[in-house]
Design a protein around this motif. Sequence first.
Motif, PDB file in Angstrom:
ATOM      1  N   ASP A  91       5.320   5.672  -4.751  1.00 59.94           N
ATOM      2  CA  ASP A  91       5.661   5.680  -6.178  1.00 59.94           C
ATOM      3  C   ASP A  91       4.886   6.761  -6.906  1.00 59.94           C
ATOM      4  OD1 ASP A  91       7.430   3.669  -5.889  1.00 59.94           O
ATOM      5  OD2 ASP A  91       6.081   2.068  -6.565  1.00 59.94           O
ATOM      6  N   ILE A 101       0.838  -1.214   0.000  1.00 63.69           N
ATOM      7  CA  ILE A 101       0.000   0.000   0.000  1.00 63.69           C
ATOM      8  C   ILE A 101       0.866   1.254   0.000  1.00 63.69           C
ATOM      9  CG2 ILE A 101      -1.906   1.152   1.153  1.00 63.69           C
ATOM     10  CD1 ILE A 101      -2.100  -1.601   2.791  1.00 63.69           C
ATOM     11  N   ILE A 160      -3.842  11.844  -6.256  1.00 65.32           N
ATOM     12  CA  ILE A 160      -3.116  12.867  -5.486  1.00 65.32           C
ATOM     13  C   ILE A 160      -3.303  14.236  -6.138  1.00 65.32           C
ATOM     14  CG2 ILE A 160      -0.836  13.685  -4.765  1.00 65.32           C
ATOM     15  CD1 ILE A 160       0.063  10.742  -4.658  1.00 65.32           C
ATOM     16  N   TYR A 170       7.744   9.862 -16.856  1.00 60.32           N
ATOM     17  CA  TYR A 170       8.675   9.449 -15.806  1.00 60.32           C
ATOM     18  C   TYR A 170       8.698   7.933 -15.671  1.00 60.32           C
ATOM     19  CZ  TYR A 170      10.474   8.884 -11.043  1.00 60.32           C
ATOM     20  OH  TYR A 170      11.183   8.507  -9.939  1.00 60.32           O
ATOM     21  N   MET A 224      -2.636   6.438  -8.719  1.00 62.87           N
ATOM     22  CA  MET A 224      -2.285   7.152  -7.498  1.00 62.87           C
ATOM     23  C   MET A 224      -1.951   8.606  -7.815  1.00 62.87           C
ATOM     24  SD  MET A 224      -2.411   6.356  -4.470  1.00 62.87           S
ATOM     25  CE  MET A 224      -2.083   4.737  -3.850  1.00 62.87           C
ATOM     26  N   ARG A 249       3.065   1.950  -3.122  1.00 62.30           N
ATOM     27  CA  ARG A 249       2.325   2.424  -4.302  1.00 62.30           C
ATOM     28  C   ARG A 249       2.083   3.929  -4.192  1.00 62.30           C
ATOM     29  NH1 ARG A 249       3.140  -2.048  -5.772  1.00 62.30           N
ATOM     30  NH2 ARG A 249       5.027  -0.933  -6.316  1.00 62.30           N
ATOM     31  N   PHE A 250       1.704   4.338  -2.966  1.00 63.64           N
ATOM     32  CA  PHE A 250       1.474   5.763  -2.739  1.00 63.64           C
ATOM     33  C   PHE A 250       2.769   6.552  -2.947  1.00 63.64           C
ATOM     34  CE2 PHE A 250       1.178   9.474   0.105  1.00 63.64           C
ATOM     35  CZ  PHE A 250       0.071  10.083  -0.465  1.00 63.64           C
ATOM     36  N   PRO A 302      -1.250   1.175 -11.374  1.00 59.37           N
ATOM     37  CA  PRO A 302      -1.624   1.697 -10.050  1.00 59.37           C
ATOM     38  C   PRO A 302      -0.870   2.968  -9.684  1.00 59.37           C
ATOM     39  CG  PRO A 302      -0.438  -0.397  -9.874  1.00 59.37           C
ATOM     40  CD  PRO A 302      -0.774  -0.210 -11.305  1.00 59.37           C
ATOM     41  N   VAL A 303       0.385   3.060 -10.116  1.00 59.41           N
ATOM     42  CA  VAL A 303       1.160   4.280  -9.828  1.00 59.41           C
ATOM     43  C   VAL A 303       0.464   5.490 -10.443  1.00 59.41           C
ATOM     44  CG1 VAL A 303       3.328   5.485 -10.228  1.00 59.41           C
ATOM     45  CG2 VAL A 303       3.348   3.067  -9.661  1.00 59.41           C
TER      46      VAL A 303
END
Lengths: 303, 529, 313
Positions: free
Chosen positions: A140, A134, C22, C293, C18, A137-138, C14-15
């Motif tokens: 990254d 978890i 954010i 990136y 995320m 991943r955040f 998933p990156v």
Amino acid sequence: MTSDTEPASAPTLALPDLDSPKERRDPLKLLRDTLSSWPARISALVLGLIVLMAICAPWLGTVDPVTINPSLRLKPPSPEHWLGTDTFGRDVYSRIVYGARISLVVGAGTVIVSLLFGVFFGVLTGYFRWADLIVMRFMDGLMAIPGILLAIALVAISGATLTTVLIAISIPEIPRVARMVRSVILGVKAEPYVEAASVLGTGVWKMVWRHLLPNTVAPLLVQGTYIFAAAIMTEAILSFLGAGIPPETPSWGNMMADGRVYFQLKPELILFPGLMVSLTVLSVNMLGDVLRDRLDPRMAKRL
Amino acid sequence: MLALGNPSTLVKATVLSLCLGSISFAAQAETTITAVMHAPLRAVDPVISTAYILRNYGYMVYDTLLARDSAGKPQPQMASWTVSDDGKTYTFTLRDGLKWHDGTPVKAEDAVASLKRWSQVDKTGQVMAKLLERYDITDDKTFVMTFKEPTGIALIALSKPSGVAPFMFPKAVAETPVGQPITSTIGSGPFKFVAADYKPGVGATFVKNTDYVPRSEPADGLSGGKVVKVDKVVWTTMPDPMTAMNALMSGEIDMVEQAPHDLLPLVDGNPDLQTIVFPKQVNQNLVRMNFTLPPFDNPKIRQAALLALDQQQMLDAQVGAGSKYGKVCASVFGCTGLYPSTYRADDIIKAHPAEAKALLKEAGYDGKPILLMHATDLASLAPQGPVIAQNLRDAGFNVDMVSMDWASVVARRANKQPVAEGGWNMFSTTNVGPDVGDPIGFIGVAAGGSSAWFGWPDVPEIETLRLDMAKASDPAKQKEIAEQIDHLVIDNGVMIPMGEFQQVMVASSKLKGEISAEAPVFWNVEKAK
Amino acid sequence: MLTFVVKRILSAVPVLIMVAIIVFLVLRLSPGDPALMIAGPSATEDQLQALRESMGLTKPLLQQLFLWIGQILSGDFGVSLISGKPVTELILDRFGPTLALSLSTIVLAVAVAIPLGVLAAWQQGKWIDRLVMAGSVLGFSVPVFIVGYILILIFARGLGWFPVQGYKPLSDGFGPFAVRLVLPSVALSFPYIALIARIVRTNVIEVMGEDYIRTARAKGLTEGGVLMDHALGNAAVPIVTIIGVSIAMLIGGVVVTESVFNIPGLGRLVLESVLARDYTVIQTVILLFSTIYVFINLAVDLLYGLFDPRIRY
């Protein structure tokens, strides 16, 4: 290189492999070792003087760096204003001296914030596999966002204050520190002596504190010096882009940003703060280099 | 991301974007003026926004029914008019030869639709709409405005030069709801917009509208013939003022609309460059207080702030110590317009910290910090905050100056909550002369409580006088009303005038014929080879 | 190899999600209202509300987030809130200049830094080494806008060799394109020259101590041959890594350089959009940078295999 491919980051990569366990170092010996070289001595001296200047700012012939006097703006150096006045008629010399405080706080603050959180997340993800998935991943995701853009957006959120700028500069550094700590811990965990300790039932905290963290000290020290230098530069760039520390507060970064319009007419307005930034970053970087050489015996042997 | 994952698409996109034209600076056979304007063009609806760059854009692409001459008098531009004897009915007749950029003729129904959209948005337009009974379209070239009572507002409104000017759009475009920005760039003005070369935030290109039929009178202010003497005008954005000045000195561009005052010494004595000041484009600094929150809900504390502030210091910080481009001015409606006033001039212009302190004590100021919003990203606003903060502190106020970008100021000043919940006590900004000098349209004097401009002053007498002003058509009477409004604004602290300064245009000496008007316009400008 | 690539691309998803979350949250929690920016001060509350509705800003935040992610996945990046133009069109307009600037900077940095680093390694401990190292630290410690101003002052205003500012696409000819890129690339390349030269030096020195280099020397290879063929080749992995890092780090400098040299690129676009709260544009540009990136990292990983046969995927 491990097959666990690391998203690359500058300071981490500048580091040597830390694949062998090292004995804990005597800090005093390290200090003596480091200061045995001339570049390190000079750097330490310069840095010491800058810190001293920051601490003693009120007693160095300065006036209030915030008081404005628009009728006296952009005056050349004179006995009253040793380095002249800036666009609000403030005393440039006083702002540089007081600016040392802000810039050092930005540098040191960023190091502290990013190391604290970075070590926390790094240990967490390195030691506990469940957290890895978890949190990493955040991290990254955070790391993939260009730091300066994230900082601009963050400063826009909460308004330009010293605290916001400090946090905005620190956040992009956290995942890099975390990654590095994590990789060190992953490496050390596989060492026989750590595995043995684990089998013998050593508690989690004792394990982390006694066996894992000490191995991160050396790379953290080096990475810290790079973060320190980078933070001072980033602060200057944020000020240039209009998302920096509030203009009233003297920092070398916003002095350069304020003075940039006058570059051709009054170059000293950015020259002096620029010189201070360069000196500070230069000496911190030099110290970092020497520190790295001393802390990495493999490399030290060859030098 | 998906698109870029495909290599061939990536390559195509790369090649395409490498090849797509940027702004062309090269000298060409045709005459081109390359101008660095004060702000980038990012949207193309000149009605729903008050951004000055959009007003300037409007004067390129669109035309107005009436226009003011250099003396500020309304003159025919697209239309001429007659007034009925009772002063209630105005008949407007479009002149011959007016065509939209797509070739279709301009009709009276277009004009009426444009006026309807404009009068929903503009303050002067709203007052006009309040007094108006109806529009009647007589034929393709004629329409009639009938008012409920005799008024002179029709001419003032239809010739409004700045803020939001009543530009004329084709009917279909003008019927766009005001909640929706228009995207059409078809006007009937002297320049055509080159949509293909438009890059929001980077540059915009205008070419001469060869079908435009100018009036026969010589250009005078915004009135008279709009004769275009170049083939092309390119507006380009340069985020760094230093770079803009260097580009100008190297001959890469032809003009910088608003050169930073501190950089003017760079061009002093340079024979290739000229500096030009347009007196009507003067800027007024103003400070605004929030009437709905303590401590500025107390009139005495507002007066203390007025006494505390110093105009000269503000001007020194903006345009240079003792610069000729800054002038103190105590008048609410500006010192260059029709309604200058010297009421309480000394109180307004100079700092009186001792008196302010006494007044604060009398008013029982509890030392609660004033939240002052300071915009850092606009050159003329950045110096304001620190000067105001220091003046107020010298007079015994506690000041919490919050620095932010202009977008944050714009958002926060609309917040009516207490300071702890995102509200505010004070901010400062600038307005240009033509907007300031118009007692009906000037947002800084409207005092209708919650419907007023940010700060929400509630002074019913001012609102009554503004309506009287709209009804009056006798200049002497208008002047008298304006003076009364001035006094009420100052005595109630509706706004505090903080001095006037001129922007300076620096242009290549090759440019000639710039028109001195309320907005920078590009007709009549020649470029020598 | 192929499975590795597929695995890496999948792990990027998933990156990027995320990143999207954010960025979305950071922006939407910030004060600022595009409707207020567009409409100006005399707009009524009804007009503002209508504007916000037409921009889709009145829906609940989470719904907006899911809508946006859904749109992205279907390849629709929406329109700019301020200019009303499609975001993809805006980005495509601005992509070329940034790409050109970044590529020329990296090429320049690598071309200068590798010889410098090798030279320093070869002359380890001598004055030329110390000079390179001191110069490289200086490269980190001068803000890019100052370097830019100095270059403009000397080479554009003083000597008149280059234009002060601007950008011309390659389609206008190579000369006009290149001449405008020189100063910005030089200004921007300073820290990267410094960074890459240091890494090259360190790694070449390290490799020089290895046994096979001694063998090569013993075999009578010239010092130059040893340096170029053996040392540099074997130090390639960290060098490639640092070049990858440099490309990823470029964006911070690009924002500043594009301002100083008036290059209409993505860095400026994102800055302008932040100042105007043009949410759709900022979100998409940052997502684009993050994607780049991630893919640069992938490319770097693949290059490891190319340079170091010991690495197998």
